[in-house]
Structures are given as structure tokens and as C-alpha cells.
Design an enzyme around this catalytic site. Structure first.
Site, mmCIF file in Angstrom:
data_model
loop_
_atom_site.group_PDB
_atom_site.id
_atom_site.type_symbol
_atom_site.label_atom_id
_atom_site.label_comp_id
_atom_site.label_asym_id
_atom_site.label_seq_id
_atom_site.Cartn_x
_atom_site.Cartn_y
_atom_site.Cartn_z
ATOM 1 N N ALA A 113 -1.476 -12.238 -6.773
ATOM 2 C CA ALA A 113 -0.601 -11.985 -7.932
ATOM 3 C C ALA A 113 0.821 -12.497 -7.715
ATOM 4 O O ALA A 113 1.574 -12.662 -8.670
ATOM 5 C CB ALA A 113 -0.558 -10.486 -8.230
ATOM 6 N N TYR A 236 10.513 7.037 4.769
ATOM 7 C CA TYR A 236 10.170 6.524 3.439
ATOM 8 C C TYR A 236 11.417 6.174 2.632
ATOM 9 O O TYR A 236 11.881 5.050 2.644
ATOM 10 C CB TYR A 236 9.216 7.465 2.668
HETATM 11 P P1 NAD Z 1 -3.451 0.593 -3.447
HETATM 12 O O1 NAD Z 1 -3.466 0.007 -2.087
HETATM 13 O O2 NAD Z 1 -4.511 1.579 -3.792
HETATM 14 O O3 NAD Z 1 -3.523 -0.567 -4.559
HETATM 15 C C1 NAD Z 1 -2.853 -1.782 -4.428
HETATM 16 C C2 NAD Z 1 -3.346 -2.778 -5.465
HETATM 17 O O4 NAD Z 1 -2.592 -3.982 -5.286
HETATM 18 C C3 NAD Z 1 -4.821 -3.168 -5.338
HETATM 19 O O5 NAD Z 1 -5.374 -3.338 -6.620
HETATM 20 C C4 NAD Z 1 -4.755 -4.541 -4.624
HETATM 21 O O6 NAD Z 1 -5.859 -5.388 -4.896
HETATM 22 C C5 NAD Z 1 -3.489 -5.075 -5.261
HETATM 23 N N1 NAD Z 1 -2.878 -6.145 -4.472
HETATM 24 C C6 NAD Z 1 -2.304 -6.089 -3.240
HETATM 25 N N2 NAD Z 1 -1.834 -7.306 -2.882
HETATM 26 C C7 NAD Z 1 -2.101 -8.141 -3.924
HETATM 27 C C8 NAD Z 1 -1.857 -9.513 -4.188
HETATM 28 N N3 NAD Z 1 -1.222 -10.299 -3.308
HETATM 29 N N4 NAD Z 1 -2.311 -10.029 -5.357
HETATM 30 C C9 NAD Z 1 -2.974 -9.271 -6.259
HETATM 31 N N5 NAD Z 1 -3.207 -7.962 -6.083
HETATM 32 C C10 NAD Z 1 -2.783 -7.414 -4.933
HETATM 33 O O7 NAD Z 1 -1.990 1.190 -3.649
HETATM 34 P P2 NAD Z 1 -1.379 2.412 -4.467
HETATM 35 O O8 NAD Z 1 -1.108 3.501 -3.509
HETATM 36 O O9 NAD Z 1 -2.148 2.683 -5.696
HETATM 37 O O10 NAD Z 1 0.038 1.796 -4.831
HETATM 38 C C11 NAD Z 1 0.319 1.184 -6.072
HETATM 39 C C12 NAD Z 1 1.771 1.431 -6.428
HETATM 40 O O11 NAD Z 1 1.981 2.849 -6.573
HETATM 41 C C13 NAD Z 1 2.745 0.979 -5.329
HETATM 42 O O12 NAD Z 1 3.901 0.472 -5.933
HETATM 43 C C14 NAD Z 1 3.066 2.274 -4.611
HETATM 44 O O13 NAD Z 1 4.298 2.259 -3.939
HETATM 45 C C15 NAD Z 1 3.084 3.245 -5.782
HETATM 46 N N6 NAD Z 1 2.959 4.667 -5.403
HETATM 47 C C16 NAD Z 1 1.983 5.084 -4.569
HETATM 48 C C17 NAD Z 1 1.935 6.419 -4.197
HETATM 49 C C18 NAD Z 1 0.867 6.930 -3.255
HETATM 50 O O14 NAD Z 1 1.023 8.031 -2.707
HETATM 51 N N7 NAD Z 1 -0.191 6.224 -3.034
HETATM 52 C C19 NAD Z 1 2.866 7.328 -4.706
HETATM 53 C C20 NAD Z 1 3.830 6.871 -5.601
HETATM 54 C C21 NAD Z 1 3.875 5.527 -5.946
#
Ligand code: NAD
Length: 395
Positions: A113, A236
Site C-alpha cells: 500500500a 508507547y
Molecule cells: P494488524 O497487524 O492486525 O493489521 C495491519 C494491516 O495492515 C493488515 O491488513 C496488513 O495486511 C496491512 N499491511 C501492513 N503492511 C502493509 C503494506 N505494506 N501494504 C498493504 N497492507 C499492509 O494491525 P492493527 O492492530 O489492526 O493496527 C491497525 C491500526 O490500528 C494501526 O494504525 C494501529 O496503530 C491502530 N491501533 C491498534 C491498536 C491495537 O491494540 N491493536 C489500538 C489502537 C490503534
């Protein structure tokens, strides 16, 4: 073949297609129960990072609470011979199958992406797909990014800034509570993390979509962030990843301005709750915090998973009654129940007494482990894991 979990550190290198399908079915059922009737509910949605965690649940909420067609972008490993695909690959197949059965359009683009090629592919596909998006969700979590402008690659790191960080952490593999000491990041590491996880790529996506006229007048453009509690603050929020998140949050105002000037809606950052996802399990200290948090929030009846969070985002915040509710920094707060002072006081009270011996008694570590396995399609009661499955068969 018979597929079993093979855990290496904080990842599982196998995943189960039937388990992933059942996970999606479960989330779909919840999203359907949270139907949205708002006049501006989205009809066509782009989710960047749509295959796991928050992005996947956002896509499910868009499709099954709002009835939207969805275009998903992700980076996942397809199956190869005896090697299973990554969970996100099966999740996406399962999502598309269920969406299409429900009469919804669902298209996927599997690739980087951050690259110009994938952004261009989205523009082409979006036009075939019916045109403008009325919701864009940016939910990437990645350890690295190559900037397409100059081809330079950057790596994110999870380090404190300014001082050594010492705290308890949980070795989830060995089920051991131990001390972790992490040296502070260099200026270069701080800058590289911001390049990967800050707002630059979100802004590039918005520019491309605006240039192509692909954002509708009421479009909402949402990226996800995290703040978290006192115990994780040095690693963090005040660490390298927190700097990147601050950059992302600051980008929202600029991105919103560009969208407003083009008559194409607005952008927000939503601060979400800490949850077990592939990305969060890699962050030191977070698995221990999440294990305690789950226990407290379960006891209080406020525990949520990704799908409950994204359904609340859609139903109460984005497509609820009145204006979108934001904090003084213009951020949507879905971490409100996590940051409830009663919850946080309990965390601070329990934290010093946690040891390897009392881990299971004082925390919901067993639930953490179940949720971790579930990310890869394992540990479900309704799946017979002794059955032969073909990892390459379409779901
Ligand atoms: P995750 O690892 O479950 O999902 C990441 C997604 O990004 C996947 O769909 C993966 O395929 C995609 N991805 C990664 N690199 C890519 C690339 N180069 N090209 C295309 N797609 C790519 O992560 P998550 O925990 O759901 O995190 C998603 C967002 O939510 C992040 O910004 C994270 O900081 C935020 N967030 C997460 C939490 C938590 O506790 N998990 C809490 C608050 C906010």
C-alpha cells in the site's frame, strides 16, 4: 493436510482457513446486529489494511452494518504448496465470499500500500467499482516502508525516547513475567519510525484519491491511533511509535483541510482501545497490560474486541445522531472505556504485584492466549482441527 499452530515468538507462522472463515462469520453476525440507518451511511468504502485487526473489522462493519460495497487493500502471503497462507489472506477470501453471498461488491488488492503502483491500481479499480468512496479507513500497521518518491526504505522501531526503559513484560511463549530493559532510540530511529507509521502515507493516499476525484462530498477519511495508559507510556506514547502517532494525528488537520477545499468531506483520527492483534502482540509490555485490561473490563462488562469497537465507531461516532463526538484535539475517542479512571486505577494497583506465579489469577492471560490463537484461525470450538484441509483451496 492437518494444520496446527506453529508459534514463533509473537507470530504464528501457520493459519487455518476454516477457522478464519468462522472468525469472519462471527464478526459478520455481530455487525449485522448493529445495523445503521443514518442517511449518510457509506455505500462505497475503501479500507487500506483490510485483512486483519481493526481494518478487517472496519470492513465488516461497513459491509454488514451499512450494506456498503468495499475495496480492500492489504499485504498478505498466499498459500504455496504445503505452506498455509497468512491469516489475513484467508480472512479476506472469507470476507469476500460472505459479502458476495449477501449481494455486496467486494474486491481486493494484495500488495504494498505504500507503493505508487498499488495506489494507481486502486484508482483504476475504484472507477470500475462504481466511483467515489464515501468512507476511507486507513489501518496499516507495518514494520517497514519504502518511500516511492526516492526508493529509500525505512524501518520502524519500538523504543523509548531520551532514557532507558525498564519495566515488567510478559514472555507470552514461556508464560513468564520478567524485566525488560530497552535502550533509547537514536534521532534516526525516531525519524524512521515516523516515516513508516506517521501520517505521510495517509496524506499521499488522500492526495491520490482527491486528484482522481474519488472522494464524495460527504466522505469521511479515518486513520487509527493509540494513546494508552501510564504503564506503557515510556515505550508507547512517549516512545518512537507515539511520536509517529502524533505525526499521524497532526496530519489529520491538514488532510481535512485539503478535503474541505476540494468539497470532499473530512478526516479524523480515531483513538482505539488496546486489543490483541498481530501488530500489538509485537510491542513489549503491551501483552501484559492487555491481559490485565481484559480481566478488569470483562469484570466491569465493558470489554470489547475489534468488531465491537468498529461497530461502536460507526454507530455512535461516524453515523450516529448529531455531530461526530471528538476530544479537544479533534480526535474520536473509542478508548474512552479503556481510559476510564476506575479501570486505570485498578491497573496501577495490580501492576506491581504481577509475577509469573500469579499471572493466571490476576490477569486474563488465558483469554489473551485464546485471542492470539484465534487471530490465526485456531482454538475455535466449532472447528474440527483434525480434519484434512487443502491450504490452497478457495474458501
Ligand atoms: P494488524 O497487524 O492486525 O493489521 C495491519 C494491516 O495492515 C493488515 O491488513 C496488513 O495486511 C496491512 N499491511 C501492513 N503492511 C502493509 C503494506 N505494506 N501494504 C498493504 N497492507 C499492509 O494491525 P492493527 O492492530 O489492526 O493496527 C491497525 C491500526 O490500528 C494501526 O494504525 C494501529 O496503530 C491502530 N491501533 C491498534 C491498536 C491495537 O491494540 N491493536 C489500538 C489502537 C490503534
Amino acid at each position: 493436510m492437518i494444520i496446527k499452530p506453529r508459534i514463533k515468538g509473537f507470530v504464528c507462522i501457520t493459519s487455518h482457513p476454516t477457522g478464519c472463515l468462522e472468525n469472519i462469520r462471527e464478526q459478520v453476525a455481530y455487525a449485522k446486529s448493529q445495523e445503521i440507518f443514518h442517511e449518510h451511511k457509506p455505500k462505497r468504502v475503501l479500507v487500506i489494511g483490510s485483512s486483519t485487526g481493526y481494518g478487517l473489522s472496519s470492513r465488516i462493519s461497513a459491509a454488514f452494518s451499512c450494506g456498503a460495497d468495499t475495496l480492500g487493500v492489504y499485504f498478505e502471503r498466499p498459500p504455496a504448496g504445503e505452506r498455509t497462507a497468512s491469516a489475513g489472506f484467508y480472512n479476506s477470501q472469507a470476507f469476500c465470499k460472505l459479502a458476495k453471498e449477501a449481494g455486496l461488491q467486494a474486491e481486493d488488492i494484495n500488495g504494498d500500500a505504500f507503493s505508487n503502483e498499488i495506489k494507481d491500481e486502486v484508482v483504476v479499480k475504484a472507477k470500475e467499482f462504481g466511483g467515489q468512496f464515501d468512507l476511507v479507513i486507513y489501518s496499516l500497521a507495518s514494520p517497514r516502508r519504502t518511500d516511492p518518491k526516492d526508493g529509500v526504505s525505512y524501518r520502524a522501531c519500538l523504543k523509548p525516547i531520551g532514557a532507558i526503559y525498564k519495566n515488567k513484560t510478559l514472555d507470552t511463549d514461556k508464560q513468564e513475567v520478567k524485566e525488560v530493559t530497552i535502550d533509547p532510540a537514536s534521532e534516526d530511529e525516531i525519524a524512521q519510525t515516523e516515516k513508516v507509521m506517521g501520517g505521510e502515507d495517509w496524506e499521499s493516499w488522500t492526495d491520490v484519491l482527491l486528484d482522481a476525484g474519488l472522494l464524495s462530498p460527504n466522505c469521511l477519511n479515518i486513520a487509527y491511533s493509540y494513546i494508552g495508559p501510564q504503564v506503557t507510556q515510556p515505550i508507547y506514547r512517549n516512545g518512537t511509535i507515539g511520536q509517529a502517532k502524533l505525526h499521524l494525528e497532526n496530519s489529520a488537520a491538514r488532510i481535512s483541510e485539503k478535503m474541505r477545499n476540494a468539497g470532499s468531506g473530512k478526516a479524523y483520527v480515531s483513538v482505539n482501545k488496546a486489543l490483541v492483534t498481530q501488530a500489538s502482540s509485537a510491542i513489549p509490555v503491551v501483552p501484559l497490560y492487555v491481559s490485565i485490561l481484559y480481566k478488569i473490563m470483562k469484570e466491569m462488562g465493558t470489554h470489547e474486541g475489534c468488531i465491537e469497537q468498529t461497530c461502536r465507531l460507526f454507530k455512535d461516532r461516524l453515523y450516529g445522531e448529531g455531530d461526530t463526538l471528538v476530544d479537544e484535539e479533534n480526535r474520536i475517542r473509542l478508548d474512552d472505556w479503556e481510559m476510564d479512571p476506575i479501570v486505570q486505577e485498578k491497573i496501577i494497583e495490580i501492576w506491581p504485584s504481577i509475577t509469573t506465579e500469579n499471572l493466571k489469577e490476576l490477569t486474563s492471560f488465558e483469554l489473551y492466549q485464546e485471542e492470539f490463537l484465534k487471530l490465526f484461525g485456531f482454538g475455535r470450538n466449532d472447528v474440527d482441527y483434525e480434519l484434512e484441509v487443502d491450504p490452497s483451496a478457495s474458501l
